[in-house]
Design a protein around this motif. Structure first.
Motif, PDB file in Angstrom:
ATOM      1  N   LEU A   1      68.300 -34.030   0.367  1.00 30.66           N
ATOM      2  CA  LEU A   1      67.592 -33.046   1.169  1.00 30.66           C
ATOM      3  C   LEU A   1      66.780 -32.069   0.325  1.00 30.66           C
ATOM      4  O   LEU A   1      65.991 -31.295   0.865  1.00 30.66           O
ATOM      5  N   MET A   2      66.957 -32.102  -0.987  1.00 24.75           N
ATOM      6  CA  MET A   2      66.155 -31.269  -1.872  1.00 24.75           C
ATOM      7  C   MET A   2      64.833 -31.935  -2.225  1.00 24.75           C
ATOM      8  O   MET A   2      64.060 -31.407  -3.028  1.00 24.75           O
ATOM      9  N   SER A   3      64.571 -33.091  -1.642  1.00 30.63           N
ATOM     10  CA  SER A   3      63.341 -33.837  -1.904  1.00 30.63           C
ATOM     11  C   SER A   3      62.763 -34.326  -0.588  1.00 30.63           C
ATOM     12  O   SER A   3      63.368 -35.162   0.089  1.00 30.63           O
ATOM     13  N   LEU A   4      61.588 -33.830  -0.208  1.00 29.09           N
ATOM     14  CA  LEU A   4      60.963 -34.287   1.030  1.00 29.09           C
ATOM     15  C   LEU A   4      60.600 -35.769   0.930  1.00 29.09           C
ATOM     16  O   LEU A   4      60.604 -36.484   1.932  1.00 29.09           O
ATOM     17  N   LYS A   5      60.307 -36.234  -0.267  1.00 32.38           N
ATOM     18  CA  LYS A   5      60.032 -37.655  -0.471  1.00 32.38           C
ATOM     19  C   LYS A   5      61.261 -38.480  -0.116  1.00 32.38           C
ATOM     20  O   LYS A   5      61.160 -39.521   0.549  1.00 32.38           O
ATOM     21  N   SER A   6      62.430 -38.017  -0.539  1.00 33.74           N
ATOM     22  CA  SER A   6      63.671 -38.709  -0.222  1.00 33.74           C
ATOM     23  C   SER A   6      63.957 -38.673   1.273  1.00 33.74           C
ATOM     24  O   SER A   6      64.404 -39.664   1.853  1.00 33.74           O
ATOM     25  N   VAL A   7      63.679 -37.530   1.907  1.00 35.21           N
ATOM     26  CA  VAL A   7      63.899 -37.405   3.352  1.00 35.21           C
ATOM     27  C   VAL A   7      63.032 -38.417   4.091  1.00 35.21           C
ATOM     28  O   VAL A   7      63.493 -39.123   4.993  1.00 35.21           O
ATOM     29  N   ARG A   8      61.772 -38.509   3.706  1.00 29.15           N
ATOM     30  CA  ARG A   8      60.861 -39.450   4.363  1.00 29.15           C
ATOM     31  C   ARG A   8      61.291 -40.898   4.129  1.00 29.15           C
ATOM     32  O   ARG A   8      61.221 -41.741   5.028  1.00 29.15           O
TER      33      ARG A   8
ATOM     34  N   LEU B   1      63.813 -34.291   8.610  1.00 27.21           N
ATOM     35  CA  LEU B   1      64.569 -35.482   8.994  1.00 27.21           C
ATOM     36  C   LEU B   1      64.667 -35.598  10.510  1.00 27.21           C
ATOM     37  O   LEU B   1      64.453 -36.672  11.089  1.00 27.21           O
ATOM     38  N   THR B   2      64.966 -34.483  11.171  1.00 26.23           N
ATOM     39  CA  THR B   2      65.115 -34.489  12.622  1.00 26.23           C
ATOM     40  C   THR B   2      63.815 -34.880  13.306  1.00 26.23           C
ATOM     41  O   THR B   2      63.804 -35.718  14.222  1.00 26.23           O
ATOM     42  N   LEU B   3      62.722 -34.289  12.873  1.00 21.54           N
ATOM     43  CA  LEU B   3      61.439 -34.591  13.518  1.00 21.54           C
ATOM     44  C   LEU B   3      61.022 -36.036  13.297  1.00 21.54           C
ATOM     45  O   LEU B   3      60.442 -36.668  14.197  1.00 21.54           O
ATOM     46  N   LEU B   4      61.315 -36.583  12.129  1.00 26.68           N
ATOM     47  CA  LEU B   4      60.959 -37.973  11.862  1.00 26.68           C
ATOM     48  C   LEU B   4      61.794 -38.953  12.688  1.00 26.68           C
ATOM     49  O   LEU B   4      61.304 -40.016  13.101  1.00 26.68           O
ATOM     50  N   LEU B   5      63.052 -38.597  12.931  1.00 21.31           N
ATOM     51  CA  LEU B   5      63.939 -39.476  13.704  1.00 21.31           C
ATOM     52  C   LEU B   5      63.855 -39.232  15.210  1.00 21.31           C
ATOM     53  O   LEU B   5      64.340 -40.039  16.000  1.00 21.31           O
ATOM     54  N   LEU B   6      63.231 -38.126  15.589  1.00 16.03           N
ATOM     55  CA  LEU B   6      63.276 -37.698  16.990  1.00 16.03           C
ATOM     56  C   LEU B   6      62.700 -38.709  17.985  1.00 16.03           C
ATOM     57  O   LEU B   6      63.284 -38.898  19.067  1.00 16.03           O
ATOM     58  N   PRO B   7      61.572 -39.376  17.690  1.00 16.31           N
ATOM     59  CA  PRO B   7      61.086 -40.360  18.665  1.00 16.31           C
ATOM     60  C   PRO B   7      62.133 -41.434  19.002  1.00 16.31           C
ATOM     61  O   PRO B   7      62.289 -41.808  20.165  1.00 16.31           O
ATOM     62  N   ARG B   8      62.866 -41.908  17.987  1.00 23.32           N
ATOM     63  CA  ARG B   8      63.904 -42.918  18.227  1.00 23.32           C
ATOM     64  C   ARG B   8      65.079 -42.303  18.994  1.00 23.32           C
ATOM     65  O   ARG B   8      65.674 -42.952  19.860  1.00 23.32           O
ATOM     66  N   ILE B   9      65.410 -41.052  18.672  1.00 19.85           N
ATOM     67  CA  ILE B   9      66.481 -40.364  19.394  1.00 19.85           C
ATOM     68  C   ILE B   9      66.112 -40.219  20.867  1.00 19.85           C
ATOM     69  O   ILE B   9      66.945 -40.429  21.753  1.00 19.85           O
TER      70      ILE B   9
ATOM     71  N   LEU C   1      50.136 -28.879  12.562  1.00 23.82           N
ATOM     72  CA  LEU C   1      50.671 -27.964  13.571  1.00 23.82           C
ATOM     73  C   LEU C   1      50.741 -28.600  14.951  1.00 23.82           C
ATOM     74  O   LEU C   1      51.531 -28.173  15.794  1.00 23.82           O
ATOM     75  N   ASP C   2      49.909 -29.625  15.190  1.00 25.09           N
ATOM     76  CA  ASP C   2      49.951 -30.312  16.482  1.00 25.09           C
ATOM     77  C   ASP C   2      50.824 -31.565  16.445  1.00 25.09           C
ATOM     78  O   ASP C   2      50.744 -32.417  17.330  1.00 25.09           O
ATOM     79  N   TYR C   3      51.657 -31.676  15.425  1.00 22.66           N
ATOM     80  CA  TYR C   3      52.550 -32.835  15.308  1.00 22.66           C
ATOM     81  C   TYR C   3      53.447 -32.934  16.538  1.00 22.66           C
ATOM     82  O   TYR C   3      54.087 -31.959  16.930  1.00 22.66           O
ATOM     83  N   ASN C   4      53.487 -34.122  17.129  1.00 24.25           N
ATOM     84  CA  ASN C   4      54.248 -34.321  18.365  1.00 24.25           C
ATOM     85  C   ASN C   4      55.354 -35.349  18.158  1.00 24.25           C
ATOM     86  O   ASN C   4      55.092 -36.558  18.181  1.00 24.25           O
ATOM     87  N   PRO C   5      56.598 -34.899  17.962  1.00 21.25           N
ATOM     88  CA  PRO C   5      57.711 -35.822  17.758  1.00 21.25           C
ATOM     89  C   PRO C   5      58.382 -36.257  19.069  1.00 21.25           C
ATOM     90  O   PRO C   5      59.401 -36.960  19.040  1.00 21.25           O
ATOM     91  N   PHE C   6      57.799 -35.860  20.203  1.00 28.45           N
ATOM     92  CA  PHE C   6      58.453 -36.108  21.497  1.00 28.45           C
ATOM     93  C   PHE C   6      57.882 -37.307  22.228  1.00 28.45           C
ATOM     94  O   PHE C   6      58.156 -37.514  23.408  1.00 28.45           O
TER      95      PHE C   6
END
Length: 312
Positions: A80-87, A135-143, A306-311
């Motif tokens: 979690l200290m690396s956004l590259k790792s999170v992605r 992490l949450t926003l990237l996984l949110l569409p699948r959730i 800013l207009d990123y839509n994870p929903f």
């Protein structure tokens, strides 16, 4: 053993469900993995140290060898200290998992000496909030495709000592205070929960519930920096005196498990919990203007528009 420890009494099964848990090779995260595994879930252990996580998974399997109707455990690397790792972690999970029913944002660091993440964020804010936010926003569409689903953010009563310093979120201008920095990161967990809940409802997404919680003061590796930050004497006092009155990992995991599986909170969302019950957080944690601003600032920091839509 702590003075008061509510226990999750739900016997709900998680057969066919997939759970992602961060920072779970020790402490309450490991207890949560075992609980979900015993309920029949497919559990993804998202941890920084793959070797330690694999060892923890084997220990859980050995401890439950005599039980039946168990789930499955998979180890995935996540720093979690690396956004590259999170992605990278999110990409691997999304490529493999058809559903994500539970996301438990459990990992964290506490009162550590000043330092920065790979991307230049103050360690506690970067790890405890920004890494989980991305992490949450990237996984949110699948959730959102896996309803009913739940997202559980492990916060802390330490949020009561936190304020959102939007002019200096990463402590680059302000004299660093590890307790206040930790408090800010835990306050951010609650504000993120509330704003995520609001935006889910605004987007017309039903069946995705979001929770934040205080697990209690727990005798786990989270306290490993106490001696480094406050001196060896305080470290000894924490380990040998205070430690006698705080929770075990099993006790500390109960509110996380409650928010993830209990039927009584199945229709609740955006709330804060402690001892397996709804509690009222500090007033700062109820400030929806701050919650909205934190969302926008976090999008900028993790390099999302800013207009990123994870929903979707």
């Amino acid at each position: 053993m702590g003075w008061f420890n509510a226990m999750c009494t739900s016997v709900a099964r998680l057969d066919g469900k997939t759970a992602v848990i961060t920072g779970c090779n020790t402490g309450i995260g490991k207890v949560t993995v075992q609980d979900f595994f015993e309920r029949g879930a497919r559990v993804i252990m998202a941890c920084r140290n793959r070797e330690k996580a694999t060892q923890a998974a084997e220990e859980i399997k050995q401890a439950t060898a005599s039980k039946s109707n168990l789930g499955e455990i998979i180890v995935e690397e996540l720093d979690l200290m690396s956004l590259k790792s999170v992605r990278s972690c999110a990409e691997k999970i999304l490529a493999r998992e058809k559903r994500i029913d539970l996301l438990i944002n459990n990992a964290g660091v506490m009162t550590c000496p000043y330092g920065k993440t790979e991307d230049g964020f103050e360690i506690q804010f970067g790890t405890n909030h920004l890494g989980h936010f991305l992490l949450t926003l990237l996984l949110l569409p699948r959730i959102c495709q896996s309803t009913p689903a739940r997202i559980v953010n492990v916060s802390s009563v330490a949020h009561e000592r936190g304020t959102m310093n939007f002019d200096d979120l990463n402590w680059e201008k302000t004299k660093y205070n590890p307790i206040k920095a930790y408090g800010q990161s835990k306050l951010a967990n609650i504000l993120f929960t509330k704003e995520l809940d609001r935006r889910l409802k605004e987007a017309g997404v039903s069946g995705v519930n979001v929770y934040s919680l205080h697990p209690g003061v727990i005798n786990t590796e989270l306290s490993r920096h106490v001696g480094d930050t406050f001196g060896k004497a305080m470290g000894w006092i924490y380990d040998n005196v205070i430690g006698c009155f705080i929770k075990s990992a099993v006790e500390g995991a109960q509110t996380t498990i409650y928010c993830a599986v209990d039927e009584k909170c199945a229709r609740e969302s955006g709330l804060y919990y402690a001892e397996c019950a709804v509690k009222t957080p500090k007033k700062n944690a109820l400030n929806m203007d701050d919650a909205s601003k934190l969302w926008d600032e976090s999008l900028k920091l993790v390099d999302l528009p800013l207009d990123y839509n994870p929903f979707k």
